[in-house]
Design an enzyme around this catalytic site. Structure first.
Site, PDB file in Angstrom:
ATOM      1  N   SER A 162     -66.442 -26.120 -21.436  1.00 34.13           N
ATOM      2  CA  SER A 162     -67.561 -27.076 -21.540  1.00 34.13           C
ATOM      3  C   SER A 162     -67.079 -28.522 -21.755  1.00 34.13           C
ATOM      4  O   SER A 162     -67.244 -29.082 -22.829  1.00 34.13           O
ATOM      5  CB  SER A 162     -68.549 -26.663 -22.636  1.00 34.13           C
ATOM      6  OG  SER A 162     -67.891 -26.299 -23.831  1.00 34.13           O
ATOM      7  N   MET A 220     -48.780 -12.037  18.789  1.00 29.74           N
ATOM      8  CA  MET A 220     -47.765 -11.214  18.117  1.00 29.74           C
ATOM      9  C   MET A 220     -46.619 -10.868  19.071  1.00 29.74           C
ATOM     10  O   MET A 220     -45.497 -10.641  18.636  1.00 29.74           O
ATOM     11  CB  MET A 220     -48.399  -9.927  17.561  1.00 29.74           C
ATOM     12  CG  MET A 220     -49.264 -10.121  16.326  1.00 29.74           C
ATOM     13  SD  MET A 220     -48.374 -10.773  14.899  1.00 29.74           S
ATOM     14  CE  MET A 220     -47.319  -9.386  14.446  1.00 29.74           C
TER      15      MET A 220
END
Lengths: 616, 303
Positions: A527, A145
């Site tokens: 399905s 950072m």
């Protein structure tokens, strides 16, 4: 007493992984002075300009010479709160097998991201392997950072990016920590440079993350490992002693518990439980190693499994598993045979089918694959020479994991995570109890209305309307919605062919039970596969129950234009794969009981058609 | 202990070791446990005996005797084996020297440490042992940090660190052919401090060398070595009497002691917890040969 936390790290020196581990060890005073001195000496000899903390973890000569981590190294450190074991693994794709190995026992994974680079292919791969191996906690360390001027915006950007990807994975706990391992910000001590971050530094997080509930304390599982039979000629008390020694793999066992022994199916009662050395145990739970004694003299041996009679694992010889291939000298192909180790059993196994190979970077499923090479992951169907007693890996790491051993070289060539299997449908010793109330004496006649069709076809909208009409007319009806069921009943299933089949089977069974109880089950489920639906129909017909298949036949372009959940867009963008209609087929019913097309009217009109078809 | 179904840290590593012992006893034909009288092997034997309670230990123990042990160690070894009623196999380095299978170093710095490997491999072969338990821990040394719990040895007893079998979950692969064997390390995940805390918790007896006592010592290579018939003190080396204890026990020619006033287990636990040197770094000359000293010896078949 402190708990033990096992963590896995993956990455290369470039990510700052070694610096991070070095920092954790150094700041928690786990590096000894002579180790540091040895590292400083070697760094100087090599001409490094700084003390290379990677040398602490790279223990093999070849690793030091090449400046890379090849193998898993285990490191130990402790704070007053906890003891830690770090499985430090290499990050490159050619070492995927090492990361899989290190991840297999981990409670938590550290994923390192260089703040300048953002989420890379490698970060996604590490996160995917962590989720594949069922690591319950992920900590994303956004490192370096300091090189992005401690930017909160950059951190947020990376966090959002990672989250979007992690949504596709099964990880339940992801934390993000901005840090600089080099400078020590948010590793052990809170950063002075990132006042905007209100979370905990890494070490504090590691000390406090709650891991006790990660174990399965519900499903009692005890694979018998060794039978202790002293058969002492001098001590009469020991003459008939038979103790079943093993490690609790799940649940809680107590003296007095009724238990079943699989695969024989015999039942008995626990008379006592002993710790190693003989101390009585009131409750045994994972990962305790204990000895169980039973009240009855029944035949129990190594490889058997003790469980509760009303909570049994699957017992079967057809196993579906995701496997990672480890060998550079051979490949996994259908037909290959191995020794398979699972709990305390070892059996022969054959690969029946390679369903697909998974690209660990994109998660794309290649169903045309005919083999797995080194470091490749795929889904297979295995046939074992004797039944295994197993649970899905998601449910239990110890009864859901297996390794494959090449019988010609004796090497461990694959690791497998069981996803399911064609279980012997009627487990040993489980018989069907006939109810005292038969169907004719129930007040209502049940049935199942099964809506099938593409995502966005309007199935659920019509189904909701049907349920409403039926209930209004005084008929007991209940909507079983596929998406909703995936939150509970089917939360452990994914979207591969085998998981979809299992999803359909379960919903079909529930619908059948409801119908048997006199309700109208209204099922709304994509399905997509004909065979799966036909099995549900057969099961209903065998039980003498009515099954009505309704095909909601809305063309793909209309479904895609509707896209109520934004799924088509993501599938087109390649963010999700195996999506029905895009890169996975939908098989329309051959002879549906009813077809609903957009021209047939709105949802209410369609619902009325369905209700009138059902009749009284 | 069962409050909230939490197992303590030591309970967890003990359970793991018990699992490993039972796994080996169930799936190998002729296991053997290496027992030197050192604290790690004492703890290993203690856990092994617990694992098979109330049955007897289903395998013998093996001591590779360099002939350069301090007498307290041999006395302790015999007493423990006697008390537990287990079978002891002694493999003597002297036998290999006498038979001309190895040649002993000469000179004031001579050590039999490296010769042990030949004796160990010979006794494994002669005993037909297919699994050999060792007390090595991964925190001891960086080559050991990469060692598997089940570590394969080829027909020459050699370790190939670059081709180790992947080891996942608690599924151990012990497959081997006749003549090959598996080294098994049940204490892999224990640290030095764990060992000491466990000794304190379980009240395990150790050789008194581990506790502070008066002894004649001299400094060599930054370590304190005990004066014994097995070492030659140079003219330049000054012998002093000091309060010392041993952190590891091995061949007297290469195992140093440290100045210490820790006279009982509790004091040792406190001392270890505060130490800034690893036990091997502080007291083992054999690891100082080179950066890869341990890796090279392990490849040849060392413990």
């Amino acid at each position: 007493m402190s708990e033990l936390l096992r963590l896995a790290t993956a990455g290369s020196v470039d990510d700052g992984k070694s610096t991070l581990i070095g920092r954790l060890l150094f700041d928690s005073k786990a590096i000894f002075a002579d180790q540091l001195e040895a590292v400083e000496r070697t760094s100087r000899d090599r001409g490094d300009e700084y003390t290379n903390l990677a040398l602490l973890t790279d223990g093999l000569r070849a690793e030091r010479e090449q400046g890379i981590t090849i193998d898993v190294a285990y490191r130990y450190f402790a704070t007053p709160k906890r003891k830690f074991i770090i499985a430090d693994t290499p990050g490159h794709i050619q070492y995927t097998r090492n990361m899989v190995t290190g991840a297999s026992t981990a409670d938590l994974a550290l994923i390192l991201i260089d703040a300048r680079q953002g989420v890379l292919e490698q970060s996604r791969r590490h996160a995917f392997i962590a989720s594949l191996l069922g690591i319950p906690h992920l900590v994303v360390c956004v490192n370096k950072m300091d090189l992005v001027r401690w930017s909160e915006d950059r951190f947020e950007e990376i966090r959002e990016d990672f989250r979007a990807f992690a949504m596709k994975l099964e990880v339940h706990d992801v934390s993000f920590i901005p840090m600089s391992a080099l400078l020590g910000d948010n590793v052990v001590d809170a950063s002075q440079n990132m006042g905007w971050y209100d979370g905990r530094p890494l070490l504090h997080h590691l000390e406090n993350v709650h891991i006790a509930s990660d174990r399965n304390l519900i499903d009692a599982r005890f694979p018998v490992q060794y039978v202790i039979r002293p058969q002492s000629g001098t001590d009469a008390d020991l003459h008939d002693y038979r103790g079943y020694a093993g490690t609790v793999a799940g649940g809680v066992f107590k003296p007095g518990d009724e238990v079943a022994v699989l695969p024989s199916g015999f039942t008995s009662t626990i008379s006592e439980i002993r710790a190693p050395g003989g101390a009585p145990v009131a409750e045994a739970f994972p990962p305790q190693a204990v000895t169980i004694l039973l009240t009855d003299d029944i035949d129990v041996s190594r490889g058997d499994l003790i469980c509760r009679p009303n909570n049994r694992p699957s017992v079967g010889q057809d196993i579906d598993a995701l496997v990672c291939w480890f060998s550079e000298r051979s490949t996994l192909t259908p037909g290959s045979r191995f020794l398979l180790r699972h709990t305390t059993r070892q059996v022969m196994a054959q690969v029946e089918l390679l369903e697909y190979r998974l690209d660990v970077n994109t998660l794309h499923r290649d169903e045309g694959a005919d083999r797995l090479d080194l470091n490749e992951i795929g889904r297979v169907r295995l046939r074992t020479q004797a039944p295994l007693m197993f649970d899905p890996y998601r449910r239990n790491r110890y009864t859901g994991s297996l390794i494959l051993i090449d019988p010609t070289t004796n090497n461990t060539v694959a690791a497998g995570m069981i996803t399911g299997g064609e279980q012997a449908r009627v487990s040993s010793n489980v018989t069907w109890h006939t109810n005292a109330v038969d169907r004719a004496t129930r007040s209502a006649t049940g049935a199942t209305l099964w809506f099938t069709g593409l995502s966005g076809s309007g199935k659920s909208t019509v189904a909701v309307e049907v349920e409403r009409l039926l209930v209004e007319s005084g008929r007991a009806a209940y909507l079983l919605d596929g998406d909703n069921l995936r939150h509970g009943l089917n939360a452990d299933l994914g979207f591969g062919a085998a998981d979809r089949a299992e999803n359909v089977r379960r919903v079909g069974e529930v619908a059948k039970l409801f119908a048997d109880a006199g309700l109208v089950s209204v099922v709304s489920l994509v399905s997509p596969y004909r065979a799966d639906r036909n099995r549900v129909r057969s099961a209903h017909e065998a039980a003498g129950l009515r099954f009505v298949e309704i095909f909601v036949d809305t063309p793909l372009d209309i479904c895609e234009a509707r896209d109520p959940k934004g799924l088509y867009a993501r599938a087109r963008a390649g963010q999700i794969t195996g999506f029905t209609g895009i890169d996975d087929p939908y098989e329309a019913p051959d002879i549906p009981d009813l077809v609903l097309r957009p021209g047939h009217g709105g949802p209410s009109a369609m619902a009325e058609m369905v209700v009138s078809l059902l009749g009284a | 202990m069962s409050v909230g179904y939490e197992l303590s840290h030591l309970g967890t590593v003990e359970a793991e070791a018990v699992h490993i012992f039972r796994e080996v006893a169930a799936s190998f034909e002729r296991p053997v446990l290496l027992f030197s009288g050192g604290k790690d092997s004492v703890v290993m034997l203690h856990v092994a005996v617990k694992a098979f309670w109330p049955g007897r230990l289903p395998f013998p123990v093996l001591h590779v005797d360099t002939g350069h042990n301090l007498p307290e160690v041999i006395e302790f070894r015999d007493r423990v084996v006697d008390r537990l009623g287990i079978r002891l196999v002694v493999a003597s380095v002297q036998d290999d020297i006498d038979a001309g299978r190895v040649v002993e170093d000469t000179g004031p710095r001579a050590s039999r440490n490296r010769l042990q490997t030949v004796t160990l491999l010979r006794s494994i072969r002669e005993g037909g042992f297919d699994a050999v338990f060792g007390g090595a821990r991964r925190d001891e040394e960086k080559a050991r940090a990469k060692e598997r719990v089940f570590s394969f040895r080829d027909e020459f007893g050699q370790w190939d660190p670059k081709n180790q079998r992947p080891e996942l979950w608690n599924l151990y692969n012990g497959a081997h052919r006749r003549g090959e064997h598996i080294r098994v390390f049940p204490l892999s995940n224990w640290t030095e401090l764990d060992i000491w805390q466990y000794i304190a918790d379980e009240g395990i007896e150790l050789p008194n060398l581990y506790f502070a006592h008066q002894r004649e010592v001299f400094a060599r290579d930054g370590m304190l070595l005990a004066v014994s018939p097995f070492v030659t003190v140079d003219a330049a080396e000054e012998v002093v009497t000091a309060m010392v204890r041993f952190r590891t026990i091995g061949d007297a020619t290469c195992t140093g002691c440290v100045e210490s006033v820790a006279a009982d287990v509790e004091a040792v636990v406190a001392e270890v917890a505060g130490s800034r040197l690893t036990e091997r770094g502080a007291t083992r000359a054999d690891d100082r040969i080179s950066e890869a000293g341990m890796e090279d010896r392990k490849k040849e078949g060392y413990f």
